[in-house]
Design an enzyme around this catalytic site. Structure first.
Site, mmCIF file in Angstrom:
data_model
loop_
_atom_site.group_PDB
_atom_site.id
_atom_site.type_symbol
_atom_site.label_atom_id
_atom_site.label_comp_id
_atom_site.label_asym_id
_atom_site.label_seq_id
_atom_site.Cartn_x
_atom_site.Cartn_y
_atom_site.Cartn_z
ATOM 1 N N ARG A 164 0.794 -1.231 0.000
ATOM 2 C CA ARG A 164 0.000 0.000 0.000
ATOM 3 C C ARG A 164 0.826 1.280 0.000
ATOM 4 N NH1 ARG A 164 -3.995 -0.238 4.694
ATOM 5 N NH2 ARG A 164 -2.841 -2.043 5.459
ATOM 6 N N LYS A 195 9.133 -0.714 2.512
ATOM 7 C CA LYS A 195 8.350 0.106 3.450
ATOM 8 C C LYS A 195 9.149 0.605 4.637
ATOM 9 C CE LYS A 195 5.002 -1.751 6.055
ATOM 10 N NZ LYS A 195 3.627 -2.193 6.397
ATOM 11 N N THR A 220 3.837 -14.088 9.966
ATOM 12 C CA THR A 220 4.682 -13.641 11.083
ATOM 13 C C THR A 220 5.282 -14.826 11.853
ATOM 14 O OG1 THR A 220 2.668 -13.454 12.422
ATOM 15 C CG2 THR A 220 3.490 -11.431 11.413
ATOM 16 N N ARG A 260 27.096 27.434 3.812
ATOM 17 C CA ARG A 260 27.405 26.065 3.391
ATOM 18 C C ARG A 260 28.485 25.450 4.282
ATOM 19 N NH1 ARG A 260 28.828 26.534 -2.557
ATOM 20 N NH2 ARG A 260 29.198 24.311 -2.237
ATOM 21 N N TYR A 273 38.029 28.756 -7.662
ATOM 22 C CA TYR A 273 38.120 27.478 -8.382
ATOM 23 C C TYR A 273 38.667 27.730 -9.780
ATOM 24 C CZ TYR A 273 36.390 22.947 -10.143
ATOM 25 O OH TYR A 273 36.274 21.695 -10.684
HETATM 26 C C1 UD1 Z 1 -0.282 -8.768 12.674
HETATM 27 C C2 UD1 Z 1 -0.854 -9.703 13.767
HETATM 28 C C3 UD1 Z 1 -2.145 -9.111 14.293
HETATM 29 C C4 UD1 Z 1 -1.910 -7.717 14.821
HETATM 30 C C5 UD1 Z 1 -1.294 -6.848 13.740
HETATM 31 C C6 UD1 Z 1 -0.919 -5.519 14.305
HETATM 32 C C7 UD1 Z 1 -0.171 -11.932 13.097
HETATM 33 C C8 UD1 Z 1 -0.590 -13.206 12.481
HETATM 34 N N1 UD1 Z 1 -1.089 -10.987 13.188
HETATM 35 O O1 UD1 Z 1 -1.218 -8.790 11.636
HETATM 36 O O2 UD1 Z 1 -2.668 -9.933 15.321
HETATM 37 O O3 UD1 Z 1 -3.126 -7.145 15.264
HETATM 38 O O4 UD1 Z 1 -0.109 -7.468 13.223
HETATM 39 O O5 UD1 Z 1 -0.484 -4.688 13.288
HETATM 40 O O6 UD1 Z 1 0.960 -11.788 13.523
HETATM 41 N N2 UD1 Z 1 6.122 -9.780 8.436
HETATM 42 C C9 UD1 Z 1 7.237 -10.491 8.107
HETATM 43 N N3 UD1 Z 1 7.107 -11.650 7.418
HETATM 44 C C10 UD1 Z 1 5.894 -12.134 7.060
HETATM 45 C C11 UD1 Z 1 4.748 -11.401 7.422
HETATM 46 C C12 UD1 Z 1 4.894 -10.235 8.110
HETATM 47 O O7 UD1 Z 1 8.361 -10.069 8.407
HETATM 48 O O8 UD1 Z 1 5.842 -13.200 6.461
HETATM 49 C C13 UD1 Z 1 6.289 -8.531 9.188
HETATM 50 C C14 UD1 Z 1 5.735 -7.349 8.427
HETATM 51 O O9 UD1 Z 1 6.754 -6.735 7.664
HETATM 52 C C15 UD1 Z 1 5.293 -6.445 9.548
HETATM 53 C C16 UD1 Z 1 4.878 -7.410 10.645
HETATM 54 O O10 UD1 Z 1 5.512 -8.618 10.351
HETATM 55 O O11 UD1 Z 1 6.341 -5.657 10.066
HETATM 56 C C17 UD1 Z 1 3.372 -7.601 10.736
HETATM 57 O O12 UD1 Z 1 2.938 -8.129 9.512
HETATM 58 P P1 UD1 Z 1 1.524 -7.772 8.912
HETATM 59 O O13 UD1 Z 1 1.328 -8.480 7.640
HETATM 60 O O14 UD1 Z 1 1.322 -6.305 8.912
HETATM 61 O O15 UD1 Z 1 0.595 -8.427 10.008
HETATM 62 P P2 UD1 Z 1 -0.935 -8.209 10.159
HETATM 63 O O16 UD1 Z 1 -1.646 -9.055 9.189
HETATM 64 O O17 UD1 Z 1 -1.242 -6.780 10.165
#
Ligand code: UD1
Ligand code: MG
Length: 461
Positions: free
Chosen positions: A15, A22, A79, A338, A392
């Site tokens: 997004r 990001k 995650t 500068r 210069y």
């Molecule tokens: C996650 C939580 C949710 C919480 C929300 C808060 C889980 C399953 N869910 O959901 O309960 O309310 O955050 O914002 O954890 N990321 C990785 N690798 C991945 C997926 C994500 O590194 O495979 C990182 C993303 O870059 C981000 C963070 O984990 O920094 C959260 O990922 P995101 O996809 O935003 O999780 P949500 O679905 O929002």
């Protein structure tokens, strides 16, 4: 007890609609991820493990440093899958703190509360009550009461209508006993609506094992807001700027309008400092007692002495070298300082004057339309309008030295290297290519001629 800190930063950030990963987008001049890393300084973590995936090379290059270790997650399967990748990098029987690279304003005090409550034994979740918790995992508590034991987290997409009515959401940050965390993530599956490995499924596992699970409420929304879009980034930027502005106001700095103030770095201020609207401060800036900054100035890596006045629309950029402005100096409007500009006390720099890598001693003045580059200017020198140092030669930079009390007329070119002795005078319009002895007048321009009876050409009809 050993503390591991894991920062998840592998997500795509679709997004943001940007080629930049990001977590490298900037808030107050620093990347989102850098904010999180800076916050962890002093928490006592044995290591910071950053999980990278999308744009991994760029992310790793941007935040590499001592104590930062990277783990790649390819592809990104959720995650829980992210933490599985970090398992070989986390050690000990203490606590693992899990943070998000896109939640930049989490405060150290809050992170510390999680770590202390965990103490290598409990699973501690940072939660937040929201009027619109859409998208968040919901905290399920025994009996559905606010103080009931935490039972599980259910992701928004998997939640029933009743569960979606719960206002307590999981912020994405937790502290877990390290050994148990490793065991739990190895048992995750992806049998859910999104087909992802959810880290949040470990909550029910902890409950089943009889491990205490605590939900701690975040002190405010700002600390736990994540960035998913430019709109959210801009919102967090303003919240952060407002916080910084409030801190300065509380310290006695008078900001004409805290909503029109931007600090991208650190600003230290003496007593009775006044800053008018629309100023931007970057890098390290210090303002002495009684400094007044006019509207619309941009000041980066500079130190401004007590009582100095920086008039409207002045641009000061010290880059790596810095800029120094002495006490009681007057600079601007429309001046440009500068790197390496070092102005002594009571120096005056007026409109459309550029100073680079030059020292100006006490009381020296360049009030209009001038360039001073690679020059050493003595005390009380008056440097005329439109005069420049030609520093210069197309290949090398050369210095111009101007002794104390020299008077440089208007529209002069001083071809460096050149030395003008103390008290010398340079006639207006001169091009000076040879050294000038102290106290002498030098004039280097065509003699004025008068042609009697000359008439101006007239247009033919
Ligand atoms: C996650 C939580 C949710 C919480 C929300 C808060 C889980 C399953 N869910 O959901 O309960 O309310 O955050 O914002 O954890 N990321 C990785 N690798 C991945 C997926 C994500 O590194 O495979 C990182 C993303 O870059 C981000 C963070 O984990 O920094 C959260 O990922 P995101 O996809 O935003 O999780 P949500 O679905 O929002
Ligand atoms: Mg998501």
């Amino acid at each position: 007890m050993s503390l591991n800190i894991v920062i998840m930063a592998a997500g795509k950030g679709t997004r943001m609609k940007s080629a930049l990963p990001k977590v490298l987008h900037k808030l107050a001049g620093r990347s989102l991820l850098q904010h999180v890393l800076n916050m962890t300084e002093g928490l006592g973590g044995a290591r910071n493990v950053v999980i990278t995936g999308h744009g991994a090379e760029a992310v790793e290059a941007a935040v590499a440093g001592p104590g930062v270790q990277f783990v790649r997650q390819m592809p990104q399967l959720g995650t829980g899958h992210a933490i599985q990748q970090a398992v070989p990098a986390i050690e000990g029987d203490g606590t693992t703190l899990i943070l998000n690279g896109d939640v930049p304003l989490i405060k150290q005090a809050t992170a510390r509360r999680l770590v202390e409550a965990c103490d290598g034994k409990a699973l501690v979740l940072l939660t937040i009550h929201l009027s619109d918790p859409s998208g968040y995992g919901r905290i399920l508590r025994q009996g559905g009461t606010a103080d009931g034991h935490v039972l599980a987290i259910v992701e928004h997409k998997d939640a029933s209508p009743e569960q979606r009515a719960i206002s307590e959401g999981y912020t994405g940050m937790m502290a877990a006993p390290t050994a148990a965390l490793k065991r739990w993530v190895s048992q995750l599956n992806n049998n859910n609506v999104q087909g992802e490995y959810y880290l949040t499924d470990i909550v029910a596992m902890a409950v089943a094992e009889g491990v205490p699970v605590l939900g701690i409420a975040a002190p405010n929304e700002t600390e736990v807001l994540g960035v998913n879009s430019p709109v959210q980034l801009a919102d967090l930027e303003r919240r952060f700027q407002r916080e910084q502005a409030n801190d300065l106001l509380e310290a006695g700095v008078r900001l004409a309008d805290p909503a029109r103030f931007d600090l991208r770095g650190t600003l230290s201020c003496g007593q009775d400092v006044e800053i008018d609207v629309n100023c931007v401060f970057e890098g390290q800036v210090s303002l002495g007692d009684g400094v007044r900054i006019g509207a619309n100035c941009v000041i980066r890596n500079a130190s401004i002495g007590a009582g100095a006045r920086i008039h409207e629309f002045t641009h000061i950029d010290g880059e790596a070298q810095g800029v120094k402005v002495g006490a009681g100096a007057l600079v601007g409007p429309f001046a440009r300082l500068r790197p390496g500009a070092d102005l002594g006390d009571e120096v005056h720099i007026g409109n459309f004057v550029e100073v680079k890598n030059s020292t100006m001693a006490k009381g020296a003045k360049a009030n209009h339309l001038a360039y001073l580059g690679d020059a050493t200017i003595g005390e009380r020198v008056n440097y005329g309008a439109g005069s420049i140092t030609a520093n210069y030669d197309g290949a090398n930079k050369h210095r111009t030295e101007i002794g104390a009390d020299v008077h440089v007329g208007s529209n002069c070119v001083l071809i460096a290297p050149v030395v003008i002795g103390a008290g010398a005078t340079i006639g207006g319009g001169s091009t000076i290519s040879k050294n000038v002895a102290a106290g002498e007048l030098s004039v280097a321009r065509g003699k004025q001629v008068a042609i009697a009876g000359w008439t101006r050409p007239v247009k033919k009809r």
